[in-house]
Design a protein around this motif. Structure first.
Motif, PDB file in Angstrom:
ATOM      1  N   GLU A  74       1.220  -1.103  -0.026  1.00  0.00           N
ATOM      2  CA  GLU A  74       0.294   0.165  -0.171  1.00  0.00           C
ATOM      3  C   GLU A  74       0.664   1.376   0.104  1.00  0.00           C
ATOM      4  O   GLU A  74       0.303   2.409  -0.576  1.00  0.00           O
ATOM      5  CB  GLU A  74      -0.792  -0.296   1.050  1.00  0.00           C
ATOM      6  CG  GLU A  74      -2.364   0.541   1.341  1.00  0.00           C
ATOM      7  CD  GLU A  74      -2.847   1.359   2.429  1.00  0.00           C
ATOM      8  OE1 GLU A  74      -3.028   1.970   3.121  1.00  0.00           O
ATOM      9  OE2 GLU A  74      -3.971  -0.055   1.897  1.00  0.00           O
ATOM     10  N   ARG A  75       2.300   1.545   1.006  1.00  0.00           N
ATOM     11  CA  ARG A  75       2.844   2.726   0.545  1.00  0.00           C
ATOM     12  C   ARG A  75       4.088   2.719   0.136  1.00  0.00           C
ATOM     13  O   ARG A  75       4.945   3.409   0.346  1.00  0.00           O
ATOM     14  CB  ARG A  75       2.731   2.250   1.949  1.00  0.00           C
ATOM     15  CG  ARG A  75       2.822   2.431   3.440  1.00  0.00           C
ATOM     16  CD  ARG A  75       1.091   3.920   3.397  1.00  0.00           C
ATOM     17  NE  ARG A  75       2.134   4.807   3.345  1.00  0.00           N
ATOM     18  CZ  ARG A  75       2.233   5.511   4.809  1.00  0.00           C
ATOM     19  NH1 ARG A  75       1.716   4.511   5.742  1.00  0.00           N
ATOM     20  NH2 ARG A  75       3.057   6.126   5.495  1.00  0.00           N
ATOM     21  N   ARG A  76       4.578   1.447  -0.883  1.00  0.00           N
ATOM     22  CA  ARG A  76       5.393   1.274  -1.525  1.00  0.00           C
ATOM     23  C   ARG A  76       5.866   2.727  -2.548  1.00  0.00           C
ATOM     24  O   ARG A  76       6.801   2.813  -2.516  1.00  0.00           O
ATOM     25  CB  ARG A  76       5.608  -0.577  -2.162  1.00  0.00           C
ATOM     26  CG  ARG A  76       7.006   0.057  -2.789  1.00  0.00           C
ATOM     27  CD  ARG A  76       7.209  -0.915  -3.263  1.00  0.00           C
ATOM     28  NE  ARG A  76       6.709  -2.595  -3.289  1.00  0.00           N
ATOM     29  CZ  ARG A  76       6.052  -3.134  -2.933  1.00  0.00           C
ATOM     30  NH1 ARG A  76       4.827  -2.971  -3.906  1.00  0.00           N
ATOM     31  NH2 ARG A  76       5.573  -4.074  -2.209  1.00  0.00           N
ATOM     32  N   ALA A  77       4.909   2.735  -3.088  1.00  0.00           N
ATOM     33  CA  ALA A  77       5.191   3.740  -4.275  1.00  0.00           C
ATOM     34  C   ALA A  77       5.087   5.619  -3.265  1.00  0.00           C
ATOM     35  O   ALA A  77       6.258   6.304  -3.999  1.00  0.00           O
ATOM     36  CB  ALA A  77       3.559   4.318  -5.103  1.00  0.00           C
ATOM     37  N   GLU A  78       4.452   5.802  -2.502  1.00  0.00           N
ATOM     38  CA  GLU A  78       4.707   6.756  -1.544  1.00  0.00           C
ATOM     39  C   GLU A  78       5.987   6.786  -1.089  1.00  0.00           C
ATOM     40  O   GLU A  78       7.201   8.167  -1.070  1.00  0.00           O
ATOM     41  CB  GLU A  78       4.247   6.960  -0.145  1.00  0.00           C
ATOM     42  CG  GLU A  78       4.531   7.385   0.557  1.00  0.00           C
ATOM     43  CD  GLU A  78       3.499   7.398   1.770  1.00  0.00           C
ATOM     44  OE1 GLU A  78       3.633   8.593   3.226  1.00  0.00           O
ATOM     45  OE2 GLU A  78       2.609   7.277   2.258  1.00  0.00           O
ATOM     46  N   PHE A  79       6.511   5.973  -0.915  1.00  0.00           N
ATOM     47  CA  PHE A  79       8.209   5.859  -0.384  1.00  0.00           C
ATOM     48  C   PHE A  79       9.364   5.302  -1.354  1.00  0.00           C
ATOM     49  O   PHE A  79      10.823   6.003  -1.567  1.00  0.00           O
ATOM     50  CB  PHE A  79       8.475   4.592   0.714  1.00  0.00           C
ATOM     51  CG  PHE A  79       7.696   4.659   2.031  1.00  0.00           C
ATOM     52  CD1 PHE A  79       8.682   5.135   3.331  1.00  0.00           C
ATOM     53  CD2 PHE A  79       6.460   4.321   2.803  1.00  0.00           C
ATOM     54  CE1 PHE A  79       8.135   5.938   4.368  1.00  0.00           C
ATOM     55  CE2 PHE A  79       6.070   5.021   3.917  1.00  0.00           C
ATOM     56  CZ  PHE A  79       6.657   5.246   4.644  1.00  0.00           C
TER      57      PHE A  79
ATOM     58  N   LYS B  10       9.230   7.442  -4.393  1.00  0.00           N
ATOM     59  CA  LYS B  10       9.118   8.898  -4.598  1.00  0.00           C
ATOM     60  C   LYS B  10      10.321   9.100  -3.504  1.00  0.00           C
ATOM     61  O   LYS B  10      11.003   9.990  -3.968  1.00  0.00           O
ATOM     62  CB  LYS B  10       7.813   9.245  -4.403  1.00  0.00           C
ATOM     63  CG  LYS B  10       7.061   8.526  -5.315  1.00  0.00           C
ATOM     64  CD  LYS B  10       5.383   9.911  -5.359  1.00  0.00           C
ATOM     65  CE  LYS B  10       4.489   9.571  -6.484  1.00  0.00           C
ATOM     66  NZ  LYS B  10       3.988   9.847  -6.247  1.00  0.00           N
ATOM     67  N   LYS B  11      10.427   8.980  -2.760  1.00  0.00           N
ATOM     68  CA  LYS B  11      11.213   9.677  -1.549  1.00  0.00           C
ATOM     69  C   LYS B  11      12.764   8.967  -1.746  1.00  0.00           C
ATOM     70  O   LYS B  11      13.184   9.791  -1.781  1.00  0.00           O
ATOM     71  CB  LYS B  11      10.781   9.204  -0.168  1.00  0.00           C
ATOM     72  CG  LYS B  11       9.093   9.945   0.270  1.00  0.00           C
ATOM     73  CD  LYS B  11       8.903   9.210   2.122  1.00  0.00           C
ATOM     74  CE  LYS B  11       7.985  10.052   2.900  1.00  0.00           C
ATOM     75  NZ  LYS B  11       7.662   9.958   3.812  1.00  0.00           N
TER      76      LYS B  11
ATOM     77  N   GLU C  28      13.500   8.116  -4.998  1.00  0.00           N
ATOM     78  CA  GLU C  28      13.857   8.083  -6.609  1.00  0.00           C
ATOM     79  C   GLU C  28      15.825   8.625  -6.628  1.00  0.00           C
ATOM     80  O   GLU C  28      16.801   8.966  -5.793  1.00  0.00           O
ATOM     81  CB  GLU C  28      12.701   9.358  -6.663  1.00  0.00           C
ATOM     82  CG  GLU C  28      13.270   9.485  -8.125  1.00  0.00           C
ATOM     83  CD  GLU C  28      12.199  10.356  -9.369  1.00  0.00           C
ATOM     84  OE1 GLU C  28      12.213  10.522 -10.022  1.00  0.00           O
ATOM     85  OE2 GLU C  28      11.159  11.133  -7.805  1.00  0.00           O
TER      86      GLU C  28
ATOM     87  N   GLU D 294       9.467   2.671   9.321  1.00  0.00           N
ATOM     88  CA  GLU D 294       7.998   3.132   9.309  1.00  0.00           C
ATOM     89  C   GLU D 294       7.243   2.560  10.129  1.00  0.00           C
ATOM     90  O   GLU D 294       6.504   2.370  11.055  1.00  0.00           O
ATOM     91  CB  GLU D 294       7.071   3.599   8.391  1.00  0.00           C
ATOM     92  CG  GLU D 294       6.161   3.888   7.797  1.00  0.00           C
ATOM     93  CD  GLU D 294       5.996   5.716   9.170  1.00  0.00           C
ATOM     94  OE1 GLU D 294       4.917   6.119   9.483  1.00  0.00           O
ATOM     95  OE2 GLU D 294       6.829   6.196   8.770  1.00  0.00           O
TER      96      GLU D 294
END
Length: 212
Positions: free
Chosen positions: A44-49, A51-52, A54, A68
């Motif tokens: 669920e959170r992979r895309a969010e992290f 980006k951080k 990159e 987290e």
């Protein structure tokens, strides 16, 4: 007078699907959910992290996700526990349908072998410690052994010299290397579980030089 043409026979029943149709989902072996609640959290959170992180290795994403996750309270983790249980229940149902449809369950390694595929190395995966205590000993003393060999010696000379020196050590002298290996193996196991749960591939299975 020619007899009147009889009405055409009732139209044949339209073709019916096979008596035992295969569900499209049942044609492919279901994928088992992995990583438990943490795996659901990562998905669920992979895309969010990502980006951080990159431009950084995939392992950085895994580290952030793991950090987290550790800050989450039991109440915050509960929804992911439920998602995992639901995903596991769905997997069990889909697997039964797969078997009922004539599917043959294969381990992941067997499936890759059946397709003639060679496992690709994942450069971002945690590196597996190999060679046991001897491997640790060799890595720590490799440079010293290289210097001890005559110039132009074959690379295998380092392994032979290291093996000889290792056999000369007492059990007491070997103990610290065994301790270091056990610690490295435990750290690898934890890292690869987190890496796999976050969507990474398998671990680094490369073999290193072993004791003769």
């Amino acid at each position: 007078q020619a007899p009147a043409t009889r009405a055409a026979a009732a139209p044949a029943a339209s073709a019916r699907p096979d008596a035992h149709p295969h569900d499209a989902m049942a044609d492919t072996q279901p994928k088992r959910p992995v990583g438990g609640a943490f795996g659901q959290f990562c998905n669920e959170r992979r895309a969010e992290f990502a980006k951080k992180c990159e431009g950084k290795p995939v392992t950085e994403v895994t580290k952030l996700l793991s950090a987290e996750w550790k800050t989450q309270t039991d109440a915050q983790k509960a929804p992911y526990e439920k998602k995992y249980k639901d995903a596991k229940a769905k997997f069990d149902t889909d697997m039964e349908a797969f078997k009922a449809g004539g599917g043959e369950v294969q381990p992941r390694k067997a499936k890759a072998k059946a397709k003639g595929e060679k496992k690709k190395k994942d450069p971002d995966a945690p590196k597996k410690p190999v060679g046991g205590a001897y491997g640790i000993f060799l890595n720590e003393n490799r440079a010293k052994f290289q210097k001890a060999l005559p110039a132009g010696s074959a690379a295998s000379g380092v392994s032979k010299l290291a093996s000889q020196k290792w056999k000369e050590l007492s059990d007491e002298a070997k103990a610290p290397f065994e301790t270091k290996y056990q610690a490295a193996a435990a750290a690898y196991k934890k890292a690869i579980e987190a890496y796999t749960a976050s969507g990474g591939g398998g671990g680094d299975e490369d073999e290193d030089e072993d004791e003769d």
